[in-house]
Structures are given as C-alpha cells and as structure tokens.
Design a protein around this motif. Sequence first.
Motif, PDB file in Angstrom:
ATOM      1  N   MET A 238     -14.566  -5.098 -20.063  1.00 30.72           N
ATOM      2  CA  MET A 238     -14.632  -4.529 -21.407  1.00 30.72           C
ATOM      3  C   MET A 238     -13.222  -4.050 -21.763  1.00 30.72           C
ATOM      4  N   CYS A 239     -12.678  -4.656 -22.804  1.00 29.79           N
ATOM      5  CA  CYS A 239     -11.237  -4.544 -23.057  1.00 29.79           C
ATOM      6  C   CYS A 239     -10.904  -3.446 -24.069  1.00 29.79           C
ATOM      7  N   LEU A 240      -9.945  -2.615 -23.681  1.00 32.69           N
ATOM      8  CA  LEU A 240      -9.407  -1.586 -24.568  1.00 32.69           C
ATOM      9  C   LEU A 240      -7.982  -1.920 -25.007  1.00 32.69           C
ATOM     10  N   GLU A 241      -7.530  -3.127 -24.701  1.00 29.59           N
ATOM     11  CA  GLU A 241      -6.145  -3.491 -25.016  1.00 29.59           C
ATOM     12  C   GLU A 241      -6.091  -4.519 -26.140  1.00 29.59           C
ATOM     13  N   ASP A 242      -5.682  -5.749 -25.836  1.00 31.36           N
ATOM     14  CA  ASP A 242      -5.408  -6.741 -26.880  1.00 31.36           C
ATOM     15  C   ASP A 242      -6.634  -7.118 -27.707  1.00 31.36           C
ATOM     16  N   ALA A 243      -7.829  -6.949 -27.160  1.00 30.84           N
ATOM     17  CA  ALA A 243      -9.040  -7.415 -27.843  1.00 30.84           C
ATOM     18  C   ALA A 243      -9.498  -6.479 -28.963  1.00 30.84           C
ATOM     19  N   ILE A 244      -8.890  -5.301 -29.084  1.00 28.61           N
ATOM     20  CA  ILE A 244      -9.296  -4.384 -30.154  1.00 28.61           C
ATOM     21  C   ILE A 244      -8.073  -3.857 -30.894  1.00 28.61           C
ATOM     22  N   ARG A 245      -8.315  -3.401 -32.119  1.00 29.68           N
ATOM     23  CA  ARG A 245      -7.246  -2.782 -32.901  1.00 29.68           C
ATOM     24  C   ARG A 245      -7.009  -1.358 -32.395  1.00 29.68           C
ATOM     25  N   GLU A 246      -5.794  -0.897 -32.548  1.00 32.27           N
ATOM     26  CA  GLU A 246      -5.459   0.443 -32.055  1.00 32.27           C
ATOM     27  C   GLU A 246      -6.329   1.509 -32.703  1.00 32.27           C
ATOM     28  N   GLU A 247      -6.649   1.304 -33.987  1.00 35.49           N
ATOM     29  CA  GLU A 247      -7.458   2.304 -34.686  1.00 35.49           C
ATOM     30  C   GLU A 247      -8.913   2.327 -34.203  1.00 35.49           C
ATOM     31  N   ASP A 248      -9.316   1.293 -33.448  1.00 38.65           N
ATOM     32  CA  ASP A 248     -10.678   1.249 -32.912  1.00 38.65           C
ATOM     33  C   ASP A 248     -10.763   1.748 -31.468  1.00 38.65           C
TER      34      ASP A 248
END
Length: 358
Positions: free
Chosen positions: A35-45
């Motif tokens: 479960m990705c908190l890096e490239d796969a999501i926007r910083e604001e998310d």
Amino acid sequence: MLQYCLGATLYMPGIKDIKQKVLTKTFNDVTSIVMCLEDAIREEDLSIAENNILEHLFFFADNIENGMLSIDDIPLIFIRVRNVDQFRNFAQRLTPKHASTLSGFVFPKFNSLNAQEYFSILSEISIEMNERLYGMPILEGGEIAFRELRERELLLLKAILTPYEKLILNIRIGGTDMSSLFGLRRNINTSVYDLLTVRDALSDVLNYFNRNMDYVVSGAVWEYFLAYKQDDINDLLEQDLHHSLVNRIPIVNEAIDGLLRETILDIVNGFVGKTIIHPSHSRFVNAMLVVVEEEYNDAIQILNASGGVIKSDNGNKMNEVNPHRNWANKIVNRAAVYGVVKTEDEILKLILDKKDYK
C-alpha cells in the motif's frame, strides 16, 4: 523461506479500499500487497492514505479476533513510505494491534545516505511492537543507475545492510524510475532487459546482492494491464510455453505474453518474484514460479550428492554438484513455496484455467 513467498507483489495506492474484497475472500489470487504512500498518491492525499492504511490494519485485526478471518486469509501487507521523515512520523501512530497484521515496510529511493535511518527506525518499531517487521529497500535512483556512481554505492549499501540482513525480506528494483533517468520506457513487446543501461544496473545489483543466496532480489514492475481474451485451453496446451514465448507465438495476449516473457528472464537471471500493478497478474507470475519436475529432480540429485559430476535422471544433461548447488537450493526453496508440476503444460493450466490454480 518467507523471502520466496511474496511472488507477485501488488502495488496499490494507499487510498484504495480492499477491506471487503479480503473479507469476502474475492482477493485470494493476491498473496502480497504494497500500500503506497509515495508515487502512487498526491501529496495532498497523504493524510487520507495514512488513515486508510491504519483503518485496514485495524479492520483485519478485528476480524481475525472475532473469527471472520484467519491470518492466512489476508495477504502479506507492506507499506511503501514516502521518505524517512514521513516513516518516522507514521511509525508513531502504529499500535501493536496494527502491527499484528502488518508484514513490513518498503523504502523508496533507497541509498547509502538514508539506509541507516530507515533500518534504525524499523528496528525500533519491531522492538516496540514486539513483532518481526521486515524492510524492503527499492534500488532505483541515479546512484544505482549511473555507471560511475554504481560500484561505490553498492559497496556502501552492502556494508550498511549486513547488520540488518535478518530484517530484509527482499531487495526490490525500481525499473521504471531507473528507465526514466535515461528517458526510456519499454513497450509491450520488449522487456526491461532490452534497455541496455537499465539491464546493466540490474546485473550489478544481482552481482552484489544475489551472491551465495545472501538476499532474495525481486524483479522489476510490469507496467501493462491485462486485456482479457478467451481461448480454447486445449489448443493452447499443444504449445510449448517457453518456446512459444521466446519465439513470440501468441499465448494469451500482448500484455500477458510480455509479462510472462519478462518473468522467464527474471527467473533465469536469479530474480524471485515481481512487482505487479493489476491483481489479475498475480496468478500469472506465481504460476511461472512453479518448478517443473525435471528441474526439481535435478536439484534433489545435486543436493543428495557429495560432489563430482552426475548424469541427470532425465539423461539429457550433466549435473555438476558443487557449481550447481546454489541453484539447486533455490529450486528446492521455490518448489516448497509454489509446488512442482510434471511439465510446462501444467503451468499453462495454472495460468489459463483459474479453477486449477491453488
């Protein structure tokens, strides 16, 4: 043994909700997820994704406690953190209940400057949570991709990681990030091994981390989704799988044939497992990791001999005991996890007929 068990590891954005799929056991082909908190999501998310991941871990722990799930019903769960600071802050929110359903963390843009911090934090969390939580570094930056920097960086990383070897489940490869540094992207009919600069980097990573079975290194992500196609399995079973893939005779469709072709090259070169981006890819990669009986028999023959050269049981090759021993150990480990089939036709059954897939 757990190093070999990840197989096809599904990367998904940290905002994705898979709770009901796991609860209803409709996610069973997928055995490991990141479960990705890096490239796969926007910083604001980021805060939304962090909360979502914690909610998932708590949900699974609750349902294991109330008997709705067993620990074997959930995939191995890893969290790809954003950076060292975010990892440190996120770790403070973990409780032992969260950690009970968590397998570990994935460290992006991993290099000799942040390696010590990542694993120091991981060690502290494992002690505090009283859980063995694993780390999986991703080698993907210019320090690895660029030839003049690579040797020094790999030497430094090997030295830094040695004390933490028992906490490292896999070394992972960022094929997409390394390709981007050269403005490259493989298409559906090529593999990561056709990109010369990336191939050279992959070769050196294996050279440093795949010696004497020190670590398990997993293959680069396959970027193309599955396009479904129905075929007569009996017609497909008349083909020789490896021969068809190497000679580009269609098996399923371009996207899956490309995945299978690259997975063959991964395995031949010593990678175990692969990053995937679609859950339907899981059974394809895991089926390719199954061992054919002839290979298994060769491996057992080698491991049961004290030395010398032996004619294989199949009579078609020589098994040189000492040079082939590491290979044989890997084959036996893969077989213990993924099983043994009689012929490649049986692998095709696993790939194409879902009811036969275990």
